[in-house]
Design a protein around this motif. Structure first.
Motif, mmCIF file in Angstrom:
data_model
loop_
_atom_site.group_PDB
_atom_site.id
_atom_site.type_symbol
_atom_site.label_atom_id
_atom_site.label_comp_id
_atom_site.label_asym_id
_atom_site.label_seq_id
_atom_site.Cartn_x
_atom_site.Cartn_y
_atom_site.Cartn_z
ATOM 1 N N ALA A 63 5.991 -3.328 -43.133
ATOM 2 C CA ALA A 63 6.106 -2.837 -44.513
ATOM 3 C C ALA A 63 4.805 -2.172 -44.952
ATOM 4 N N PHE A 64 3.683 -2.798 -44.655
ATOM 5 C CA PHE A 64 2.372 -2.246 -45.004
ATOM 6 C C PHE A 64 2.151 -0.906 -44.314
ATOM 7 N N THR A 65 2.473 -0.834 -43.020
ATOM 8 C CA THR A 65 2.266 0.391 -42.251
ATOM 9 C C THR A 65 3.143 1.527 -42.756
ATOM 10 N N ALA A 66 4.384 1.206 -43.124
ATOM 11 C CA ALA A 66 5.315 2.234 -43.605
ATOM 12 C C ALA A 66 4.803 2.883 -44.885
ATOM 13 N N THR B 29 -3.743 -8.069 -48.249
ATOM 14 C CA THR B 29 -4.217 -9.443 -48.412
ATOM 15 C C THR B 29 -3.182 -10.445 -47.913
ATOM 16 N N THR B 30 -1.903 -10.151 -48.147
ATOM 17 C CA THR B 30 -0.860 -11.079 -47.685
ATOM 18 C C THR B 30 -0.749 -11.091 -46.163
ATOM 19 N N ILE B 31 -1.063 -9.957 -45.535
ATOM 20 C CA ILE B 31 -1.036 -9.930 -44.067
ATOM 21 C C ILE B 31 -2.141 -10.809 -43.505
ATOM 22 N N VAL B 32 -3.317 -10.743 -44.141
ATOM 23 C CA VAL B 32 -4.401 -11.651 -43.738
ATOM 24 C C VAL B 32 -3.965 -13.092 -43.922
ATOM 25 N N ALA B 33 -3.289 -13.374 -45.043
ATOM 26 C CA ALA B 33 -2.778 -14.730 -45.295
ATOM 27 C C ALA B 33 -1.752 -15.130 -44.244
ATOM 28 N N ALA B 34 -0.929 -14.165 -43.820
ATOM 29 C CA ALA B 34 0.074 -14.461 -42.791
ATOM 30 C C ALA B 34 -0.582 -14.851 -41.475
ATOM 31 N N LEU B 35 -1.668 -14.159 -41.139
ATOM 32 C CA LEU B 35 -2.376 -14.498 -39.901
ATOM 33 C C LEU B 35 -3.077 -15.852 -40.024
ATOM 34 N N LEU B 36 -3.659 -16.118 -41.201
ATOM 35 C CA LEU B 36 -4.302 -17.414 -41.419
ATOM 36 C C LEU B 36 -3.281 -18.539 -41.480
ATOM 37 N N GLY B 37 -2.033 -18.180 -41.822
ATOM 38 C CA GLY B 37 -0.988 -19.194 -41.949
ATOM 39 C C GLY B 37 -0.704 -19.941 -40.665
ATOM 40 N N GLY C 155 -1.127 -1.539 -54.558
ATOM 41 C CA GLY C 155 -0.085 -2.276 -53.849
ATOM 42 C C GLY C 155 -0.459 -2.516 -52.396
ATOM 43 N N LEU C 156 -1.086 -1.523 -51.772
ATOM 44 C CA LEU C 156 -1.510 -1.675 -50.379
ATOM 45 C C LEU C 156 -2.587 -2.742 -50.238
ATOM 46 N N VAL C 157 -3.500 -2.792 -51.205
ATOM 47 C CA VAL C 157 -4.550 -3.821 -51.168
ATOM 48 C C VAL C 157 -3.928 -5.215 -51.263
ATOM 49 N N VAL C 158 -2.990 -5.375 -52.196
ATOM 50 C CA VAL C 158 -2.330 -6.680 -52.355
ATOM 51 C C VAL C 158 -1.552 -7.026 -51.097
ATOM 52 N N MET C 159 -0.820 -6.051 -50.567
ATOM 53 C CA MET C 159 -0.022 -6.300 -49.363
ATOM 54 C C MET C 159 -0.910 -6.592 -48.164
ATOM 55 N N ASN D 175 4.116 -19.443 -49.672
ATOM 56 C CA ASN D 175 4.666 -19.211 -51.009
ATOM 57 C C ASN D 175 3.743 -18.321 -51.848
ATOM 58 N N LEU D 176 2.432 -18.550 -51.718
ATOM 59 C CA LEU D 176 1.473 -17.714 -52.441
ATOM 60 C C LEU D 176 1.539 -16.269 -51.959
ATOM 61 N N ALA D 177 1.629 -16.108 -50.643
ATOM 62 C CA ALA D 177 1.711 -14.762 -50.083
ATOM 63 C C ALA D 177 3.020 -14.093 -50.485
ATOM 64 N N GLY D 178 4.112 -14.864 -50.495
ATOM 65 C CA GLY D 178 5.395 -14.306 -50.905
ATOM 66 C C GLY D 178 5.378 -13.837 -52.345
ATOM 67 N N LEU D 179 4.735 -14.609 -53.221
ATOM 68 C CA LEU D 179 4.600 -14.210 -54.620
ATOM 69 C C LEU D 179 3.793 -12.920 -54.732
ATOM 70 N N ALA D 180 2.703 -12.842 -53.963
ATOM 71 C CA ALA D 180 1.873 -11.636 -53.979
ATOM 72 C C ALA D 180 2.652 -10.428 -53.458
ATOM 73 N N GLN D 181 3.516 -10.650 -52.465
ATOM 74 C CA GLN D 181 4.319 -9.544 -51.942
ATOM 75 C C GLN D 181 5.315 -9.052 -52.979
ATOM 76 N N GLY D 182 5.867 -9.959 -53.759
ATOM 77 C CA GLY D 182 6.742 -9.546 -54.847
ATOM 78 C C GLY D 182 6.002 -8.700 -55.863
ATOM 79 N N VAL D 183 4.766 -9.096 -56.168
ATOM 80 C CA VAL D 183 3.934 -8.323 -57.095
ATOM 81 C C VAL D 183 3.620 -6.947 -56.505
ATOM 82 N N ALA D 184 3.305 -6.913 -55.197
ATOM 83 C CA ALA D 184 3.019 -5.636 -54.536
ATOM 84 C C ALA D 184 4.223 -4.710 -54.600
ATOM 85 N N GLY D 185 5.423 -5.269 -54.417
ATOM 86 C CA GLY D 185 6.634 -4.461 -54.492
ATOM 87 C C GLY D 185 6.829 -3.841 -55.862
ATOM 88 N N VAL D 186 6.563 -4.607 -56.906
ATOM 89 C CA VAL D 186 6.683 -4.091 -58.270
ATOM 90 C C VAL D 186 5.653 -2.988 -58.516
#
Length: 220
Positions: A20-23, A105-113, A99-103, A126-137
């Protein structure tokens, strides 16, 4: 003790987040959002050639000095004249970049997960998912501003004087626009899948492996 936990659902969520980030990133940096009608031009060999001018959020491709030339038109950044860099597109670029900056950050969180499942007693998924929703908006706001800028002078020069906000006249949408749309949809999908990733890393199977003393846990 640090546990490395990887499940099929958490891995799928991480890969989709990266996709999603790359696209969206590839769309933003590419001047293929709008494609103008084909035009004829003279070549260096006194022949004629057809080409279609294209324009992105802050860059364009056109015919100059006998060959196709691509470059940025925001030569003075956000201070560039609105007739060259439409005000709506300036705002759209800001929102897409945010949005890219927020997204990102969630990828970094995904790797740390894989190693860190919680932050301040809150699931990192859950925190990353919330941030992804914000990035989408934020992405959606950027897209709306981009569409609203179709009535700008730059677009009218390519698409015709009839071009207006949300109406392209003689132009068509390029692959970069569709890439951005797909990236935004995937962003919302990732926000939903983050809950499944969290459940898969906190399930009974994972706990059984932890009780067995394993530090590297991989589950399908």
């Amino acid at each position: 003790m640090c546990y490395v936990i990887v499940t099929s659902r958490s891995l799928c969520w991480t890969l989709l987040s990266l996709l999603a980030f790359t696209a969206v990133l590839s769309a933003v940096i590419t001047p293929r959002w709008l494609v103008g009608p084909p035009r004829r031009t003279n070549t260096a060999n006194n022949g004629t050639e057809h080409y279609s001018p294209t324009v992105g959020i802050y860059n364009r491709c056109t015919w100059l000095y006998g060959h196709k030339h691509c470059g940025n038109f925001n030569v003075e950044g956000f201070a560039t004249d609105p007739s060259v860099f439409p005000a709506c597109w300036k705002a759209a670029l800001v929102f897409m970049a945010l949005g890219l900056v927020v997204m990102g950050t969630t990828i970094v969180a995904a790797l740390l997960g894989c190693c860190v499942q919680s932050v301040g007693r809150k699931s990192i998924f859950n925190l990353a998912g919330l941030a992804q929703g914000v990035a989408g908006v934020i992405y959606l706001l950027g897209m709306i501003l981009y569409l609203a800028g179709w009535g700008a002078e730059r677009v009218q020069r390519i698409c015709g004087a009839e071009a207006d906000a949300f109406y392209l006249a003689d132009c068509s949408l390029g692959w970069a626009f569709y890439s951005a749309v797909c990236g935004i949809l995937l962003t919302f999908v990732c926000a939903i899948l983050s809950g499944q990733a969290e459940k898969s890393t906190a399930g009974n199977k994972v706990q059984d492996k932890v009780n067995e003393g394993k530090s590297l846990i991989c589950l399908v």
